[in-house]
Each structure stands twice: as structure tokens, then as C-alpha cells.
Motif scaffolding. Structure first.
Motif, PDB file in Angstrom:
ATOM      1  N   UNK A 219      32.997  30.713  20.650  1.00  0.00           N
ATOM      2  CA  UNK A 219      33.787  30.509  19.427  1.00  0.00           C
ATOM      3  C   UNK A 219      34.388  29.105  19.406  1.00  0.00           C
ATOM      4  N   UNK A 220      34.959  28.681  20.528  1.00  0.00           N
ATOM      5  CA  UNK A 220      35.592  27.371  20.596  1.00  0.00           C
ATOM      6  C   UNK A 220      34.560  26.249  20.497  1.00  0.00           C
ATOM      7  N   UNK A 221      33.410  26.450  21.147  1.00  0.00           N
ATOM      8  CA  UNK A 221      32.405  25.382  21.177  1.00  0.00           C
ATOM      9  C   UNK A 221      31.674  25.227  19.847  1.00  0.00           C
ATOM     10  N   UNK A 222      31.475  26.337  19.130  1.00  0.00           N
ATOM     11  CA  UNK A 222      30.659  26.307  17.913  1.00  0.00           C
ATOM     12  C   UNK A 222      31.454  26.589  16.644  1.00  0.00           C
ATOM     13  N   UNK A 223      32.757  26.764  16.750  1.00  0.00           N
ATOM     14  CA  UNK A 223      33.562  27.027  15.556  1.00  0.00           C
ATOM     15  C   UNK A 223      33.220  28.341  14.885  1.00  0.00           C
TER      16      UNK A 223
END
Length: 426
Positions: A219-223
Motif C-alpha cells: 500500500x505504501x509503495x504503490x499508493x
């Protein structure tokens, strides 16, 4: 704080906006039984669900089995056809789009299924399964390009050594590895929204946390944005920004996860949180659990659907004629059993909305009314107070005794700070 009815306004920045979603499934019944029913019976899987999902948010859809949370997820993916309502993705209404029109959206909305054993083809290698969506959506036809993309996403989700596992089959992998493969298959299309349907329910406790941490990392890496469906409140607390509590096709409470856990407003939310095991005996509080069973989704209760089981129920919550008849069918102690015996079996009673009635013939009316009132003494106080009158009526068909309940108060979704609660207590 005074509760006010919620006026929904669609946010221009919202990724997903679900408004008054209804999903009903037809019920197949014998022909003669269908003739006796008024209208076609349906399962009220989802009955007026609304929520907004912002980009980068994790919304947890929480509830017990059969509450309709998976159906909501399937409707968002358009794997289930909505009966009514609206589903807007990136500002576009996708409620009634045909499959050909939906195809370009499939790359943006993906699903992580609950059971990795069922969602992976046992005859297809892991590498082939993960790369297959690239071929289906026409993103790439170059075998080497697909292979490199698959190896990269396998490495990212922790399927290592990727070169070895690429040619393996689902039966050669552990449950955790298979679920990572399912996640990789969804991620290879670079979606914006992931519907995670009980993504760790089938996994051993030892690897659940690792898979959840992987999902948060992705989630954090790919939004990414998640619609996280679960029955596990402990998991939802660990993962979700906001939580929506569902009961029998309705959202009864929705708000920030920290606020819902710290101060649950709806009686059903309180009951769910009270059922979470507490390892420290000194911190265990009294548990007020719902009575009875979850009602039939074909004939959901009137008013608040939780009212027949609610420990905080009010006289205006939606009592109706069938609540009296269902009380007749309950296991009774000797004194109540003798009273109910005079009133006949539940099948002898007719129910129409707020009224329950039965034929009494030449039986003394005063006696029958007295027996009804005697039985009502054993009913919950709010139910007893909801009875408007008990009368005997003369019709062309004969003499009937009728129990009438008063009208229930309108059940509105009320705003309590950052929260919405569907309950007459506020």
C-alpha cells in the motif's frame, strides 16, 4: 452532542463512492408455495449500503457470516449485479456498465480471494498464473517480457527464490506462499483499488501477520486503496483506517477505527467488541451478548434489524406482529407453555405487518385477550410497551383476536462527530 441525520455529499477526490447499494437474490420455491406468497421472495443480501473510500485509505467492512460484506465487495467489482443504487469509481458511474465497458476498469480494481487453494488453477504453474492477467488484458504478448514482470512482482511479494517457484504448481506451495501468489497476480496489473476478501482467514496464525504486513507495505509503495473485508475485529484494528460494521445487509456504524474501538456506539458493535477474547483475566469486563439467532435474510425484521436481539432495544425500534408469533415458538417454561397452549401453535396465527391475528371461533373473547396479556408479561419490556392494543374483531370469516403494535420511529443514519450510527438510541 445532538445527533443529526447524515446528508451524504460525494467528494470530488473520492476513489470509490457507493450510494444506497441494494443487492437482492431471487429465491427458488415450489410453485404452490410461490402462489401463497405476496410478491417474489428475495434474499436481502445488501439493503441500502453507502460509503465513500478516499485514495490511499483502508476501509474495513466487518461483520459476522451472512451479513452481506462479501456481496458488497463483489458488487464493487461488478461480479454481482446491483439491484439498485450507484457505484462510482474515479467519478464514473459503473453500476450498469456492460462487461465490454467494464473490461478497461478491471486492471484498476482487483480482488484478493479468501481461499488461495480455490483461486489458483492447480493445472497452471505459479508463474503462468501470475502473468496470465497481462495476456488477458492485452498488456503484453512477449513471453520474455511477461516472465520478467512476473519474476519482479514475485520478488516484491516475497515469493523467493522466484526463479525456482516460477515453474512450481499450487500444490507444491504452502498456504502462505499461495496467498502471496494471489496477491502478486492482483498486483501485476498495478491496480488502484484492491478488494481484500478475508485475505488471511485461511492462513495459519503464524503467517497472518506477515501477509498483513506485506499488504501494508505494498500500500505504501504503490499508493493502494483497500476495501478490507473481514469478520475478525482484531485484524481490522491492526490494518484499517476506518471501520464499517455490517449487520444483515446494513451498515450500522462507520467511523475511524480508533474511535469505534475506544467508544462503540451501536449495541451490535459493543457486542462484537465484547466477544473479543481478553488474555488478562483482571481486565475482562461483563459481556452483554445478543440473544437468539440472526434473523432470516428473506424476511428481515422491520425497523432496526438488530432489534429482536438487542440488549438496549426501545419500544419504537420496529416491533411487529411476527415478533409475538416468534415468542410463541420459543422454548417455554411450564407456566408460559400452558398459556401459549391456549393461544395455539405459531402456525395458527396470521401476520400482516404490525398485526398478528388468529381465529378464535366461539371462544370467550375476554378469556383470549386475558391469555394474550398474560403471555405478554413474559415478553421483553420494550416489546410489551410497543403493543398498541389487543382486540377481538368480527369479520365475515368469523371472530379473530388481534395484537397490534405501534408504529416504529423512522430509522435514520445519524452523525456523531466523525461517525455515522444507525440507531434510535441517539
Amino acid at each position: 452532542m445532538t445527533a443529526q441525520p447524515v446528508r451524504r455529499t460525494q467528494s470530488a477526490s473520492s476513489l470509490l463512492d457507493v450510494e444506497d447499494l441494494v443487492v437482492h437474490y431471487p429465491v427458488k420455491l415450489p410453485f404452490l408455495q410461490t402462489l401463497l406468497l405476496r410478491g417474489k421472495p428475495v434474499v436481502h443480501a445488501v439493503d441500502g449500503v453507502s460509503f465513500v473510500l478516499q485514495p490511499g485509505e483502508i476501509l474495513g467492512l466487518v461483520g459476522e457470516s451472512g451479513c452481506g460484506k462479501t456481496t458488497v465487495g463483489r458488487a464493487v467489482l461488478r461480479l454481482a449485479q446491483p439491484t439498485s443504487g450507484h457505484i462510482r469509481f474515479e467519478g464514473n458511474d459503473i453500476t450498469n456498465l456492460k462487461e465490454k465497458e467494464l473490461r478497461p476498469l478491471r486492471t484498476k480494481i482487483q480482488i484478493i480471494f479468501q481461499d488461495p487453494h480455490a483461486s489458483l488453477n492447480p493445472a497452471m504453474s505459479i508463474g503462468r498464473a501470475i502473468g496470465h492477467p497481462l495476456e488477458v488484458h492485452g498488456i503484453s504478448e512477449d513471453p520474455e517480457e511477461i516472465r520478467q514482470a512476473v519474476l519482479a512482482i514475485m520478488q516484491e511479494v516475497g515469493l523467493t527464490p522466484a526463479e525456482v517457484l516460477y515453474s512450481q504448481y499450487p500444490g507444491d506451495l504452502s498456504g502462505g506462499q499461495m496467498q502471496r501468489a494471489v496477491i502478486a497476480r492482483a498486483m501485476i496489473l498495478q491496480p488502484r483499488l484492491l478488494v481484500a476478501d478475508e485475505p488471511v482467514a485461511m492462513l495459519d496464525m503464524s503467517i497472518r501477520a506477515r501477509v498483513l504486513e506485506l499488504m501494508l507495505d505494498l500500500k505504501e509503495r504503490h499508493g493502494l486503496t483497500y476495501l478490507f473485508i473481514t469478520h475478525d475485529l482484531a485484524t481490522a484494528k491492526f490494518v484499517c483506517d476506518r471501520i464499517a460494521i455490517m449487520y444483515l445487509g446494513r451498515i450500522v456504524e462507520i467511523g475511524p477505527a480508533k474511535e469505534v474501538y475506544a467508544d462503540p456506539k451501536h449495541p451490535y458493535t459493543r457486542a462484537l467488541l465484547a466477544a473479543i477474547p481478553v488474555p488478562d483475566p483482571t481486565k475482562r469486563g461483563p459481556k452483554v451478548l445478543p440473544r437468539g439467532e440472526v434473523p432470516d435474510a428473506i424476511r428481515p425484521p422491520a425497523g432496526c434489524r438488530f432489534h429482536p436481539r438487542c440488549p438496549s432495544v426501545l419500544p419504537t425500534c420496529g416491533w411487529e406482529g411476527r415478533d409475538f408469533v416468534e415468542m410463541l415458538a420459543q422454548e417455554l417454561e411450564p407456566e408460559r407453555r400452558s398459556i401459549a397452549g391456549w393461544l395455539g401453535p405459531p402456525t395458527a396465527w396470521n401476520v400482516e405487518g404490525l398485526v398478528a391475528s388468529r381465529y378464535i371461533g366461539e371462544t370467550e373473547p375476554t378469556f383470549v385477550i386475558g391469555m394474550v396479556r398474560s403471555l405478554l408479561r413474559y415478553a421483553p419490556t420494550p416489546m410489551r410497551e410497543a403493543v398498541a392494543d389487543v382486540t377481538v374483531e368480527e369479520t365475515v370469516d368469523g371472530r379473530y383476536v388481534a395484537i397490534r403494535f405501534g408504529q416504529q420511529a423512522p430509522l435514520l443514519q445519524k452523525s456523531l462527530g466523525h461517525r455515522m450510527v444507525e440507531c434510535l438510541l441517539y
